[in-house]
Design an enzyme around this catalytic site. Structure first.
Site, short mmCIF file in Angstrom:
data_model
loop_
_atom_site.label_atom_id
_atom_site.label_comp_id
_atom_site.label_asym_id
_atom_site.label_seq_id
_atom_site.Cartn_x
_atom_site.Cartn_y
_atom_site.Cartn_z
N HIS A 69 -10.77 -51.77 25.69
CA HIS A 69 -12.11 -52.49 24.74
C HIS A 69 -13.26 -51.63 26.13
O HIS A 69 -13.98 -52.70 25.48
CB HIS A 69 -11.52 -53.62 24.09
CG HIS A 69 -10.81 -53.52 23.45
ND1 HIS A 69 -10.53 -53.54 21.98
CD2 HIS A 69 -9.38 -54.18 23.90
CE1 HIS A 69 -9.28 -54.35 21.69
NE2 HIS A 69 -8.36 -53.93 22.64
N HIS A 79 -4.86 -56.80 18.69
CA HIS A 79 -5.54 -56.85 19.47
C HIS A 79 -6.13 -58.27 19.04
O HIS A 79 -6.06 -59.32 20.00
CB HIS A 79 -6.95 -56.05 19.36
CG HIS A 79 -8.23 -56.37 19.51
ND1 HIS A 79 -8.16 -57.51 21.28
CD2 HIS A 79 -9.47 -56.64 19.22
CE1 HIS A 79 -9.34 -57.19 21.25
NE2 HIS A 79 -10.12 -57.17 20.49
C1 23J Z 1 -11.64 -59.54 22.39
C2 23J Z 1 -12.93 -60.83 21.80
C3 23J Z 1 -13.27 -60.60 20.70
C4 23J Z 1 -13.62 -59.68 20.46
C5 23J Z 1 -13.80 -58.25 20.96
C6 23J Z 1 -12.98 -58.54 22.42
C7 23J Z 1 -14.42 -56.97 20.71
O1 23J Z 1 -15.37 -56.72 20.00
C8 23J Z 1 -13.39 -55.47 21.20
O2 23J Z 1 -13.88 -54.72 21.40
O3 23J Z 1 -12.62 -55.79 20.05
S1 23J Z 1 -15.44 -59.31 19.12
MN MN Z 2 -12.28 -53.63 20.43
#
Ligand code: 23J
Ligand code: MN
Length: 260
Positions: A69, A79
């Site tokens: 990400h 995800h």
């Molecule tokens: C992991 C945990 C929370 C979030 C995110 C990743 C992202 O924004 C993402 O890149 O998917 S909010």
């Molecule tokens: Mn993401």
């Protein structure tokens, strides 16, 4: 004429233009930072192996590492915990259709400029539809904010409370998923969620509702000002990472041009 021959000549004569919606994958772009009790994403790292030197006299290449990400990237349903049990929910098993699909673009540039914490609501979407027509099922919806033109600290826009970046509220994203059956939601900010989205109900509603319904996310997009509100398509094919939850990718739009 054969349909793809027509497309090919449209690309050549400018009736259809290609527009890059991708940020350069670079160590200079901020990576999402989670609260310290959670694991952290690797930042983007690019390390030279050789450049026509003793390590490779006739060749230039790099080793790279990054979290799934980072940079302009794709979110697959797996995800989020709400999408964990869906079939074909990873980047290597998902269908191909979402990788080439039409997009509706909701311009929130003025609102986001006036208020970094701007929340996109169902009413904003309904006002957009009154002007541009009902969002068709199977479309991507992009929230245009101008955020993609920011870099560094202004891009992440962090303070002691966390990120201050625009995004959708829970009702807006639920409306797009449940009443418009969109394919996915894209933003110019670091996540598909509002900067303070951890404080909404449910927390991170864009992730919650999109991925729970098998929908996709795109974030860290740029150049959305080149897109019309309707009528463009995007090409967004994530890397085929084994059981991957997402990946950086090149996002290219096909925009009807024609002689202007
Ligand atoms: C992991 C945990 C929370 C979030 C995110 C990743 C992202 O924004 C993402 O890149 O998917 S909010
Ligand atoms: Mn993401």
């Amino acid at each position: 004429m054969d349909i793809l021959t027509r497309l090919a000549s449209s690309l050549t004569d400018g009736a259809v233009r290609l527009v890059d919606l991708t940020r350069t994958l670079s160590p200079d772009d901020p990576t999402i930072i989670m609260p310290p009790e959670f694991g952290q994403s690797w930042p983007v790292k690019i390390e030279r192996i050789s450049r026509y030197d003793g390590n490779g006299p006739a060749w230039y290449w790099n080793n790279i590492s990054f979290g799934e990400h980072t940079g302009t990237h794709f979110d697959a349903p797996v995800h989020w915990v709400t999408g964990r049990d869906l079939p074909n929910n990873t980047v290597d098993t998902m269908p191909l259709a979402p990788m080439l699909a039409p997009v509706c673009v909701i311009d929130c540039t003025a609102e986001a400029e006036a208020d970094a914490d701007f929340l996109l609501t169902r009413d904003h979407i309904l006002a957009w539809e009154a002007q541009h027509g009902k969002i068709p099922a199977g479309n991507w919806v992009f929230m245009r904010t101008g955020w993609g033109n920011k870099t560094g600290a202004a891009y992440a826009n962090l303070d002691a409370e966390g990120a201050h970046t625009p995004g959708p509220d829970a009702d807006a994203i639920r409306f797009l998923v449940e009443e418009r059956d969109i394919l996915g939601f894209g933003t110019e900010t670091i996540g598909t969620d509002w900067g303070q989205g951890g404080h909404l109900t449910p927390p991170f509603p864009a992730h919650h509702y999109l991925h729970g319904a098998g929908k996709y996310g795109l974030q860290c997009l740029t150049g959305l000002e080149a897109l019309p509100p309707t009528g463009a398509m995007i090409l967004a094919a994530p890397l085929k990472i084994l059981a991957g939850s997402g990946s950086p990718l090149r996002v290219v739009a096909l925009v009807p041009g024609g002689p202007d």
